[in-house]
Design a protein around this motif. Sequence first.
Motif, PDB file in Angstrom:
ATOM      1  N   PRO A 104       0.820  -1.209   0.000  1.00 40.69           N
ATOM      2  CA  PRO A 104       0.000   0.000   0.000  1.00 40.69           C
ATOM      3  C   PRO A 104       0.858   1.265   0.000  1.00 40.69           C
ATOM      4  O   PRO A 104       2.049   1.220   0.274  1.00 40.69           O
ATOM      5  CB  PRO A 104      -0.782  -0.108   1.309  1.00 40.69           C
ATOM      6  N   TYR A 105       0.182   2.389  -0.312  1.00 39.52           N
ATOM      7  CA  TYR A 105       0.836   3.692  -0.356  1.00 39.52           C
ATOM      8  C   TYR A 105       0.095   4.666   0.549  1.00 39.52           C
ATOM      9  O   TYR A 105      -1.126   4.591   0.682  1.00 39.52           O
ATOM     10  CB  TYR A 105       0.799   4.280  -1.777  1.00 39.52           C
ATOM     11  N   MET A 106       0.824   5.617   1.117  1.00 34.04           N
ATOM     12  CA  MET A 106       0.186   6.769   1.752  1.00 34.04           C
ATOM     13  C   MET A 106       0.046   7.815   0.653  1.00 34.04           C
ATOM     14  O   MET A 106       1.016   8.115  -0.053  1.00 34.04           O
ATOM     15  CB  MET A 106       1.021   7.315   2.901  1.00 34.04           C
ATOM     16  N   VAL A 107      -1.164   8.337   0.496  1.00 35.01           N
ATOM     17  CA  VAL A 107      -1.488   9.248  -0.607  1.00 35.01           C
ATOM     18  C   VAL A 107      -2.158  10.495  -0.063  1.00 35.01           C
ATOM     19  O   VAL A 107      -3.067  10.412   0.768  1.00 35.01           O
ATOM     20  CB  VAL A 107      -2.419   8.548  -1.630  1.00 35.01           C
ATOM     21  N   ARG A 108      -1.696  11.667  -0.531  1.00 33.99           N
ATOM     22  CA  ARG A 108      -2.363  12.939  -0.238  1.00 33.99           C
ATOM     23  C   ARG A 108      -3.214  13.281  -1.442  1.00 33.99           C
ATOM     24  O   ARG A 108      -2.720  13.498  -2.547  1.00 33.99           O
ATOM     25  CB  ARG A 108      -1.355  14.062   0.036  1.00 33.99           C
ATOM     26  N   TRP A 109      -4.532  13.305  -1.234  1.00 31.37           N
ATOM     27  CA  TRP A 109      -5.469  13.542  -2.340  1.00 31.37           C
ATOM     28  C   TRP A 109      -5.508  15.011  -2.712  1.00 31.37           C
ATOM     29  O   TRP A 109      -5.607  15.882  -1.847  1.00 31.37           O
ATOM     30  CB  TRP A 109      -6.863  13.040  -1.956  1.00 31.37           C
ATOM     31  N   LEU A 110      -5.423  15.287  -4.011  1.00 29.92           N
ATOM     32  CA  LEU A 110      -5.387  16.671  -4.488  1.00 29.92           C
ATOM     33  C   LEU A 110      -6.721  17.380  -4.306  1.00 29.92           C
ATOM     34  O   LEU A 110      -6.750  18.600  -4.141  1.00 29.92           O
ATOM     35  CB  LEU A 110      -4.960  16.713  -5.954  1.00 29.92           C
ATOM     36  N   ASP A 111      -7.835  16.643  -4.313  1.00 29.20           N
ATOM     37  CA  ASP A 111      -9.145  17.293  -4.199  1.00 29.20           C
ATOM     38  C   ASP A 111      -9.502  17.686  -2.772  1.00 29.20           C
ATOM     39  O   ASP A 111     -10.254  18.628  -2.551  1.00 29.20           O
ATOM     40  CB  ASP A 111     -10.246  16.429  -4.819  1.00 29.20           C
ATOM     41  N   THR A 112      -8.952  16.994  -1.777  1.00 31.33           N
ATOM     42  CA  THR A 112      -9.321  17.281  -0.387  1.00 31.33           C
ATOM     43  C   THR A 112      -8.130  17.674   0.487  1.00 31.33           C
ATOM     44  O   THR A 112      -8.328  18.231   1.569  1.00 31.33           O
ATOM     45  CB  THR A 112      -9.985  16.056   0.265  1.00 31.33           C
ATOM     46  N   GLY A 113      -6.917  17.318   0.064  1.00 29.06           N
ATOM     47  CA  GLY A 113      -5.740  17.555   0.885  1.00 29.06           C
ATOM     48  C   GLY A 113      -5.561  16.531   1.988  1.00 29.06           C
ATOM     49  O   GLY A 113      -4.586  16.573   2.724  1.00 29.06           O
ATOM     50  N   ARG A 114      -6.487  15.608   2.115  1.00 28.88           N
ATOM     51  CA  ARG A 114      -6.403  14.567   3.140  1.00 28.88           C
ATOM     52  C   ARG A 114      -5.429  13.492   2.712  1.00 28.88           C
ATOM     53  O   ARG A 114      -5.192  13.275   1.523  1.00 28.88           O
ATOM     54  CB  ARG A 114      -7.765  13.954   3.403  1.00 28.88           C
ATOM     55  N   GLU A 115      -4.916  12.777   3.701  1.00 24.31           N
ATOM     56  CA  GLU A 115      -3.974  11.706   3.433  1.00 24.31           C
ATOM     57  C   GLU A 115      -4.572  10.388   3.917  1.00 24.31           C
ATOM     58  O   GLU A 115      -5.204  10.336   4.973  1.00 24.31           O
ATOM     59  CB  GLU A 115      -2.655  11.990   4.162  1.00 24.31           C
ATOM     60  N   SER A 116      -4.376   9.328   3.120  1.00 19.90           N
ATOM     61  CA  SER A 116      -4.894   8.021   3.507  1.00 19.90           C
ATOM     62  C   SER A 116      -4.008   6.920   2.946  1.00 19.90           C
ATOM     63  O   SER A 116      -3.256   7.130   1.999  1.00 19.90           O
ATOM     64  CB  SER A 116      -6.337   7.845   3.010  1.00 19.90           C
ATOM     65  N   MET A 117      -4.121   5.745   3.570  1.00 16.31           N
ATOM     66  CA  MET A 117      -3.414   4.575   3.070  1.00 16.31           C
ATOM     67  C   MET A 117      -4.283   3.941   1.986  1.00 16.31           C
ATOM     68  O   MET A 117      -5.485   3.766   2.174  1.00 16.31           O
ATOM     69  CB  MET A 117      -3.159   3.567   4.176  1.00 16.31           C
ATOM     70  N   VAL A 118      -3.645   3.613   0.853  1.00 15.57           N
ATOM     71  CA  VAL A 118      -4.393   3.105  -0.294  1.00 15.57           C
ATOM     72  C   VAL A 118      -3.805   1.776  -0.759  1.00 15.57           C
ATOM     73  O   VAL A 118      -2.587   1.640  -0.892  1.00 15.57           O
ATOM     74  CB  VAL A 118      -4.355   4.127  -1.460  1.00 15.57           C
ATOM     75  N   PHE A 119      -4.692   0.836  -1.002  1.00 13.78           N
ATOM     76  CA  PHE A 119      -4.361  -0.429  -1.639  1.00 13.78           C
ATOM     77  C   PHE A 119      -4.995  -0.352  -3.030  1.00 13.78           C
ATOM     78  O   PHE A 119      -6.161  -0.701  -3.203  1.00 13.78           O
ATOM     79  CB  PHE A 119      -4.956  -1.602  -0.859  1.00 13.78           C
ATOM     80  N   PRO A 120      -4.280   0.180  -4.047  1.00 12.23           N
ATOM     81  CA  PRO A 120      -4.895   0.439  -5.346  1.00 12.23           C
ATOM     82  C   PRO A 120      -5.356  -0.836  -6.045  1.00 12.23           C
ATOM     83  O   PRO A 120      -4.723  -1.881  -5.937  1.00 12.23           O
ATOM     84  CB  PRO A 120      -3.792   1.128  -6.145  1.00 12.23           C
ATOM     85  N   GLY A 121      -6.473  -0.691  -6.750  1.00 14.64           N
ATOM     86  CA  GLY A 121      -7.029  -1.795  -7.514  1.00 14.64           C
ATOM     87  C   GLY A 121      -6.701  -1.682  -8.996  1.00 14.64           C
ATOM     88  O   GLY A 121      -5.892  -0.844  -9.413  1.00 14.64           O
ATOM     89  N   SER A 122      -7.370  -2.490  -9.780  1.00 14.20           N
ATOM     90  CA  SER A 122      -7.100  -2.548 -11.220  1.00 14.20           C
ATOM     91  C   SER A 122      -7.509  -1.270 -11.951  1.00 14.20           C
ATOM     92  O   SER A 122      -7.081  -1.044 -13.077  1.00 14.20           O
ATOM     93  CB  SER A 122      -7.809  -3.753 -11.839  1.00 14.20           C
ATOM     94  N   GLU A 123      -8.327  -0.420 -11.311  1.00 13.39           N
ATOM     95  CA  GLU A 123      -8.741   0.837 -11.942  1.00 13.39           C
ATOM     96  C   GLU A 123      -7.721   1.949 -11.721  1.00 13.39           C
ATOM     97  O   GLU A 123      -7.923   3.075 -12.145  1.00 13.39           O
ATOM     98  CB  GLU A 123     -10.112   1.274 -11.401  1.00 13.39           C
ATOM     99  N   SER A 124      -6.608   1.622 -11.078  1.00 16.50           N
ATOM    100  CA  SER A 124      -5.600   2.624 -10.715  1.00 16.50           C
ATOM    101  C   SER A 124      -4.334   2.486 -11.547  1.00 16.50           C
ATOM    102  O   SER A 124      -4.015   1.393 -12.016  1.00 16.50           O
ATOM    103  CB  SER A 124      -5.214   2.466  -9.244  1.00 16.50           C
ATOM    104  N   HIS A 125      -3.633   3.608 -11.687  1.00 20.53           N
ATOM    105  CA  HIS A 125      -2.304   3.574 -12.294  1.00 20.53           C
ATOM    106  C   HIS A 125      -1.444   4.672 -11.673  1.00 20.53           C
ATOM    107  O   HIS A 125      -1.953   5.596 -11.047  1.00 20.53           O
ATOM    108  CB  HIS A 125      -2.363   3.694 -13.823  1.00 20.53           C
ATOM    109  N   VAL A 126      -0.139   4.516 -11.841  1.00 23.04           N
ATOM    110  CA  VAL A 126       0.836   5.456 -11.286  1.00 23.04           C
ATOM    111  C   VAL A 126       1.438   6.261 -12.424  1.00 23.04           C
ATOM    112  O   VAL A 126       1.754   5.713 -13.477  1.00 23.04           O
ATOM    113  CB  VAL A 126       1.941   4.689 -10.524  1.00 23.04           C
ATOM    114  N   GLU A 127       1.576   7.569 -12.212  1.00 24.32           N
ATOM    115  CA  GLU A 127       2.228   8.457 -13.175  1.00 24.32           C
ATOM    116  C   GLU A 127       3.412   9.115 -12.492  1.00 24.32           C
ATOM    117  O   GLU A 127       3.279   9.572 -11.353  1.00 24.32           O
ATOM    118  CB  GLU A 127       1.274   9.558 -13.643  1.00 24.32           C
ATOM    119  N   PRO A 128       4.555   9.206 -13.171  1.00 21.76           N
ATOM    120  CA  PRO A 128       5.683   9.928 -12.575  1.00 21.76           C
ATOM    121  C   PRO A 128       5.339  11.410 -12.444  1.00 21.76           C
ATOM    122  O   PRO A 128       4.503  11.931 -13.183  1.00 21.76           O
ATOM    123  CB  PRO A 128       6.834   9.698 -13.552  1.00 21.76           C
ATOM    124  N   PRO A 129       5.980  12.106 -11.512  1.00 20.54           N
ATOM    125  CA  PRO A 129       5.620  13.513 -11.278  1.00 20.54           C
ATOM    126  C   PRO A 129       5.882  14.428 -12.461  1.00 20.54           C
ATOM    127  O   PRO A 129       5.231  15.452 -12.598  1.00 20.54           O
ATOM    128  CB  PRO A 129       6.478  13.919 -10.083  1.00 20.54           C
TER     129      PRO A 129
END
Length: 67
Positions: A36-61
Amino acid sequence: MKAHVGDRLVMEAIHVGEPRRVGVITELRHTDGTPPYMVRWLDTGRESMVFPGSESHVEPPHAPHRR
């Protein structure tokens, strides 16, 4: 899926009418970059632990952000 701190995690909507979510990975739980990853969401600014599923992908900054 493998990521680095600073990469963007993009979660596509799985239901009609839901928005896609985009966040910045702030912390890795495994040294090999797997979830899992700790993620800061751009829409809310909140941070959460995420276990991404098949609908997710990673983009370099430095990649252009797809909308």
